[in-house]
Each structure stands twice: as structure tokens, then as C-alpha cells.
Motif scaffolding. Sequence first.
Motif, short mmCIF file in Angstrom:
data_model
loop_
_atom_site.label_atom_id
_atom_site.label_comp_id
_atom_site.label_asym_id
_atom_site.label_seq_id
_atom_site.Cartn_x
_atom_site.Cartn_y
_atom_site.Cartn_z
N GLY A 237 -42.36 -16.79 -4.55
CA GLY A 237 -41.45 -16.80 -3.43
C GLY A 237 -41.82 -15.79 -2.36
O GLY A 237 -42.92 -15.22 -2.35
N VAL A 238 -40.89 -15.56 -1.44
CA VAL A 238 -41.09 -14.64 -0.32
C VAL A 238 -39.87 -13.73 -0.21
O VAL A 238 -38.73 -14.18 -0.31
CB VAL A 238 -41.27 -15.41 1.01
N THR A 239 -40.13 -12.44 0.01
CA THR A 239 -39.06 -11.46 0.19
C THR A 239 -39.09 -10.97 1.64
O THR A 239 -40.16 -10.67 2.18
CB THR A 239 -39.21 -10.26 -0.76
N GLU A 240 -37.93 -10.89 2.27
CA GLU A 240 -37.81 -10.37 3.63
C GLU A 240 -37.06 -9.04 3.61
O GLU A 240 -36.07 -8.88 2.91
CB GLU A 240 -37.07 -11.34 4.54
N GLN A 241 -37.57 -8.11 4.42
CA GLN A 241 -36.94 -6.80 4.54
C GLN A 241 -36.80 -6.45 6.01
O GLN A 241 -37.74 -6.64 6.79
CB GLN A 241 -37.78 -5.73 3.83
N ILE A 242 -35.62 -5.98 6.43
CA ILE A 242 -35.39 -5.53 7.79
C ILE A 242 -35.46 -4.00 7.80
O ILE A 242 -34.68 -3.33 7.12
CB ILE A 242 -34.03 -5.98 8.34
#
Length: 287
Positions: A237-242
Motif C-alpha cells: 500500500g501507500v502511506t501519506e503524511q502531512i
Amino acid sequence: MTDAAIKVENITFSYGDLEAVGGISFEVAPGEILGFLGPNGAGKSTTIKILTGQLTPKSGSAQVLGVDVTKDDPEMQAQIGVCFEEKNLYDSMSGQENLKFHASLFGIKDVDTDELLRRVGLADRAKDRVAKYSKGMKQRLMMARTLVNTPKVLFLDEPTDGLDPVSSQSIRKLIQQEADRGAAILLTTHDMNEADELSNRVAFINEGKLYAVDTSENLKLKHGKRSIRVRTRDGAGVTEQIVSLEESGAGEALRAAVGSPNLMTIHTEEATLEAIFIQMTGRGLEG
């Protein structure tokens, strides 16, 4: 701004009880593109019609090249170019004949139609009747016709509306070339990407009122988020971080992300012009 080619001070105009332009003010310098950004019916076209002498403002004043737009001044009019969304070409004439006829209205006898048609990609269709032209070709011919008198001021009303991407990009390139030449350009559009790409400054207009006149960069910095979106692989999968640039430790977080073998993309989280327009006016650009 000094030596403005276009200067507007508190102009108003109404169609009966409907106020189309409500006391707006702005300037455009030589070599500058001011993008008039707003939805249909916002007052963009009415403003251009005032500046080109087709309508008389109810109040306020406007000058083009230092001349009051309510005066019938042939010398000033000979130095402007206008391209409206509506096509008013002569279909029974060729592209070349259309340009020659329009040039004759300015008293120009030696217009280089070959060069103008080359600039808009119509050199190989110069002798074809305009009735055979596609919509995109007609719009490119409209732009070429606008330039027959090498104008110092250009009024462009939705010049790429409804065109295919290739024709749109061709016209945008031509607009930039004219600004580089030193022409002052008022460009009305509801296309946020077009305004962002071309304009030195943008003006937000809605229901006849100006909400902002500034550079795209300044508007985005003022109304956007100072943050970075980081996307990394996480197994399948893919992880997003702001990462907020306002918080301490942002530098360390970004360095860690850049050094990660799982890094996919890093993007700034700046606001779009459309998002800013909606925030200010409560209305979308396509409305």
C-alpha cells in the motif's frame, strides 16, 4: 503602479436594475498580463466593453494609454486589439483576406499576413475560405486579426474557451509573446489554470465586485497551507503524511522522508486559485 496602459477607477455599470460592474479599480502596466478571473456573468465582458468604448460607465473613470475611454479617439483606438469570444469573421473570405480587410480598417496596406498566419499555425490554410475552418482555427484567426496593428493594449475575452488543448496552448503561447513584446494585456477567463500559467497578477471578480488583485503566488501563500504531503510505500500500500512547516521538527521530518528508500512523492500543499476564489466569494469559477 506608474505609467499604466490601462487605468480604471471606481467604474460602475448597470443593465436596468442589475448592477453588472460595481465600483471596481485596477491598473495594467505595459508588458503585464492581468487575468480577470471569474465565472460567467461576473462582469468580465462588461468591463472590457467599457474599456473598448462599447459601453459608457455609469460612474467612475477609465483610461487606456492615457485617453478617457468615453472619448472617440481614433489615435488611441488604433493602438488597441480586441478579441471577443464571439466569432465575427467573414466566412466567405479566406483567412488571408480576413486579415487584409481588417488591416485596411486601420489604414494598413502592407500587413504581413503570411507571418501572422504562421504565428497561429494557419500558414498552410491561408487561402482557404474561413467557412471551412474548425472552431479552433477560427479562434486562432481571431487572434491573428487582433494583432494586425501591433497593438500596445490587448483585450482578450475568453480567448481559449471551448477549444481543444492544442489550440488553447497555441493561443496562450501567442499571448505570452505579445506581453514579452511590451503589450499590456487584460485577459478575462474562468479557467484557473490558464490564469495561473499566464498572468503576472490576477483579479477576482464576482457579481461585479473585485475581491482581490494580486499575484498568484501571494494569494497562494496567504490563503494556502504551509505544509508538505509525503507519500511512501507501505508494503503493498501507500502511506501519506502531512508535514506542517509551521511546527518545530519539520526539517527533521522532511530529511527523514527524503532519505527513505520507500519515498514516492513530495508535494507542497498550496491552495489553488479556484479554492481561493471559492473561499473569498462562495462561488465556483464555472458557476
